[in-house]
Design a protein around this motif. Structure first.
Motif, short mmCIF file in Angstrom:
data_model
loop_
_atom_site.label_atom_id
_atom_site.label_comp_id
_atom_site.label_asym_id
_atom_site.label_seq_id
_atom_site.Cartn_x
_atom_site.Cartn_y
_atom_site.Cartn_z
N UNK A 1 0.81 -1.27 0.14
CA UNK A 1 0.06 0.18 -0.11
C UNK A 1 0.89 1.32 -0.06
N UNK A 2 0.63 2.20 -1.04
CA UNK A 2 1.39 3.48 -0.77
C UNK A 2 0.56 4.48 -0.38
N UNK A 3 1.23 5.19 0.32
CA UNK A 3 0.65 6.26 1.25
C UNK A 3 1.17 7.41 1.08
N UNK A 4 0.03 8.53 1.20
CA UNK A 4 0.51 9.90 0.93
C UNK A 4 0.71 10.63 2.42
N UNK A 5 2.09 10.74 2.83
CA UNK A 5 2.32 11.55 4.07
C UNK A 5 1.68 10.52 5.29
N UNK A 6 2.07 9.21 5.29
CA UNK A 6 1.43 8.33 6.06
C UNK A 6 2.32 8.16 7.46
N UNK A 7 3.53 8.38 7.48
CA UNK A 7 4.42 8.25 8.69
C UNK A 7 4.68 9.29 9.54
N UNK A 8 5.11 9.16 10.76
CA UNK A 8 5.68 10.19 11.62
C UNK A 8 7.08 10.91 11.11
N UNK A 9 6.89 11.89 11.27
CA UNK A 9 8.24 12.50 10.63
C UNK A 9 9.56 12.09 11.10
N UNK A 10 10.62 12.01 10.51
CA UNK A 10 11.88 11.57 11.14
C UNK A 10 12.42 12.48 12.26
N UNK A 11 12.74 11.92 13.32
CA UNK A 11 13.28 12.57 14.22
C UNK A 11 12.17 12.97 15.43
N UNK A 12 10.68 12.81 14.91
CA UNK A 12 9.80 13.35 16.06
C UNK A 12 10.00 12.33 17.00
N UNK A 13 9.40 12.89 18.39
CA UNK A 13 9.29 12.17 19.43
C UNK A 13 8.79 10.78 19.58
#
Length: 447
Positions: free
Chosen positions: A347-359
């Motif tokens: 499954x391809x997501x648009x803006x699906x994961x937390x940003x890198x380095x986020x807590x």
């Protein structure tokens, strides 16, 4: 941990446990049902530990403090009844490092429901500080004793609650002042014993820092969050059942995640078909010899959806991995059917994961139905990097697709900006097509 409630296979974004989720215009004093999630600071396993030989037998063995927190949850409605709050606890779960609560507001409240949650959190912190912080019953004995003792031939220093307590000694006596209590340190050439919070902790080399030090720096047992808590409000039919089931199912889900770490590891810069992605799931699906793409127009009829569904099921039955962005209604229906029948999906997501380095990046896991598929190795989630969205070949493919649609519908072709949502969704479909081609199955896994 908080996560997206199953709403089918629509284009999905995860619930950010640190995001402020207050709904504009919502009456937080009125009748409603809420699902609250309260994480411990640094997600420390302060309340107990997960046990069980399988996912089905998994349970949380609460320690003394965890049992107190559980009792406080059970008595929450009765406690606030005397303050004029009509509440009912529908479900609760104390996990090792967080708490779930589903609560119903039966009558309009004197203050917002937030006052109840903050009051509960403050009460738990007070109990910890008064009954466990100093005694060390919980603070110093979670995952072993955790006192760091640095020594050489002349010096011993015990760091407790983030403060270094200098230990002065003569040939016979050492006294360490720790929170106003004297901790005697006796040593010979072989042994050092440090009394921490009234408990003797034998220290062998380096051991983890205990929660007492974390608490000293924060003054609260709960994760620092401007929103104070994560909430989800019941809006839709069937949502209450899902809320309660999710809370009760937490130990099983944690067991699956703990025992399948590779399937739930978030990878940055996963390479496939000349593109880069953030990914989670079974990366071996990228190397599957056969692939098929599911792409359907938003205006597709039920007959067209059913025809595509039959074709996709036949392809999956013959061994093809299905690639889809699951955006349109037809794509969602087909993806759901494939998943329910146990076929693998990418499954391809648009803006699906937390940003890198986020807590909260460290504690992320997919939501709803995706969690189950991921735990079985039947799912790979891919979020293209911005570099992939701006890839020249993808831009060209989107332009060609737009031109074809314009010709089919007899209107003039109009370019769309690469920053638009329409472009991003079309780009996801073009990436899915490229990935599904057999000669492009050369993903670099989780690199």
């Amino acid at each position: 941990m908080a996560q997206a409630i199953d709403r089918g296979e629509r284009q999905w974004k995860p619930v950010d446990p640190m995001r402020h989720h207050r709904e504009k215009g919502w009456d937080y004093r009125g009748r409603a049902i809420y699902h609250f999630t309260l994480p411990v600071e640094e997600r420390y396993p302060l309340f107990g530990a997960l046990e069980g030989e399988s996912a089905e037998t998994a349970f949380v063995r609460l320690n003394a403090f965890g049992r107190r927190v559980c009792q406080m949850l059970s008595g929450l409605a009765q406690f606030y009844k005397g303050k004029g709050y009509a509440l009912k606890v529908l479900a609760q779960m104390v996990m090792p490092d967080h708490v779930h609560l589903v609560i119903q507001v039966l009558e309009p409240l004197p203050q917002s429901i937030g006052a109840v949650v903050r009051g509960f959190k403050s009460g738990c912190t007070k109990v910890y500080k008064e009954e466990y912080y100093y005694s060390g019953e919980n603070a110093a004995e979670v995952h072993g004793n955790a006192a760091e003792v640095h020594r050489d031939s002349r010096t011993n220093a015990a760091e407790v609650h983030g403060n270094a307590a200098e230990v002065r000694r003569d040939s016979r006596t050492n006294a360490a002042e720790v929170h106003g209590n004297a901790a005697k340190v006796h040593r010979d050439s072989r042994t050092n014993a440090a009394e921490v919070h009234g408990n003797a902790a034998e220290v062998h080399g380096n051991v983890p820092v205990h929660f007492a030090r974390i608490f000293a720096g924060r003054g609260s047992i709960w994760q620092q969050d401007k929103a104070y808590y994560h909430e989800r409000i019941l809006h839709a039919p069937g949502q209450l059942r899902r809320m309660i089931d999710y809370v009760k199912d937490n130990p099983r889900r944690l067991w699956l995640k703990t025992h399948n770490p590779d399937l739930f590891k978030l990878h940055r810069q996963t390479g496939a078909a000349g593109l880069s992605f953030t990914s989670m799931g079974n990366h071996f699906l990228l190397n599957w010899p056969d692939g098929q793409t599911v792409e359907m127009s938003r205006s597709a009829t039920n007959e067209q959806i059913q025809e595509q569904l039959r074709s996709s099921l036949a392809g999956a039955h013959n061994g093809a991995v299905t690639y889809t962005a699951a955006i349109s209604k037809g794509e969602q229906i087909i993806a759901r059917s494939l998943r329910e029948q146990g076929y693998p999906l990418v499954v391809l997501l648009n803006d699906g994961f937390p940003k890198e380095g986020s807590p909260h990046e460290r504690y992320y896991k997919p939501g709803g139905v995706y969690f189950e598929a991921c735990s079985k190795g039947l799912l790979l989630l891919l979020e293209p990097t911005e570099q992939s969205f701006l890839d020249a070949s993808i831009q060209k493919a989107v332009e060609e697709a737009l031109r074809r649609k314009a010709e089919e519908r007899h209107y003039s072709y109009t370019p769309i900006p690469v920053t638009s949502q329409r472009y991003r969704f079309m780009a996801l479909n073009e990436m899915a097509k490229r990935l599904s081609q057999s000669d492009s199955h050369s993903g670099t896994g989780g690199q």
